[in-house]
Design a protein around this motif. Structure first.
Motif, mmCIF file in Angstrom:
data_model
loop_
_atom_site.group_PDB
_atom_site.id
_atom_site.type_symbol
_atom_site.label_atom_id
_atom_site.label_comp_id
_atom_site.label_asym_id
_atom_site.label_seq_id
_atom_site.Cartn_x
_atom_site.Cartn_y
_atom_site.Cartn_z
ATOM 1 N N LEU A 278 0.978 4.176 -2.913
ATOM 2 C CA LEU A 278 0.928 5.623 -2.678
ATOM 3 C C LEU A 278 2.151 6.313 -3.299
ATOM 4 O O LEU A 278 2.032 7.363 -3.923
ATOM 5 C CB LEU A 278 0.872 5.914 -1.172
ATOM 6 N N THR B 10 0.840 -1.211 0.000
ATOM 7 C CA THR B 10 0.000 0.000 0.000
ATOM 8 C C THR B 10 0.869 1.252 0.000
ATOM 9 O O THR B 10 0.586 2.216 -0.728
ATOM 10 C CB THR B 10 -0.961 -0.010 1.205
ATOM 11 N N ALA C 288 -5.599 4.974 2.866
ATOM 12 C CA ALA C 288 -5.674 4.425 1.508
ATOM 13 C C ALA C 288 -6.400 3.087 1.518
ATOM 14 O O ALA C 288 -7.239 2.821 0.649
ATOM 15 C CB ALA C 288 -4.276 4.269 0.916
#
Length: 150
Positions: A88, A84, A104
């Motif tokens: 990003l 993750t 997120a």
């Protein structure tokens, strides 16, 4: 509960850490080994951007769920955290934090992390991330673990 703390600055690069004294000693050795190279690097020009962030949609190019799946983070929270953060990063996020990783995941309707700070600490211990200031960054070892070749 951390047993020790360390903070080192070499030129424009700083490292701070908390944890087991043996782990801190290992990290200090790495920093000191790299110190001559880091000290030789001239500071960035104030007129030029330090780094050009990747364009949106580069890398895995798509949904977070696909990125997590292709990076092997479906069944492992530590790897899901790293994937993750990478997602990003590929979208131009330069200031990574555990809060942004959690947001997120939530915004993209993915399973939440039980303890995001612990996931970061596991990635730091593996050498996949390093803390910096209020956030963290993914190390070259972390990028290789995710399958990035450069």
């Amino acid at each position: 509960m951390p047993d020790g703390k360390i903070q080192v600055t070499v030129g424009s690069v700083s490292f701070s850490g908390e944890g087991d004294p043996q782990w801190l000693a290992e990290q200090l050795d790495k920093v000191l080994k790299a110190a001559p190279e880091v000290a030789a690097v001239p500071p960035p020009s104030p007129n030029l951007p330090q780094e050009t962030p990747p364009q949106r949609g580069t890398g895995s190019g798509g949904a977070l769920v696909s990125h997590i799946r292709t990076k092997g983070g479906e069944g492992n929270q530590t790897k899901r955290f790293l994937a993750t953060a990478d997602w990003l990063r590929l979208r131009g996020e330069t200031e990574l934090t555990t809060a942004k990783v959690s947001k997120a995941l939530s915004d993209n309707h993915q399973k939440r992390l039980g303890n995001p700070a612990d996931c970061l600490n596991h990635n730091v211990r593996k050498g996949h991330c390093e803390k910096s200031g209020e956030g963290f960054f993914i190390t070259p070892d972390g990028l290789r673990d995710l399958g990035h070749t450069s």
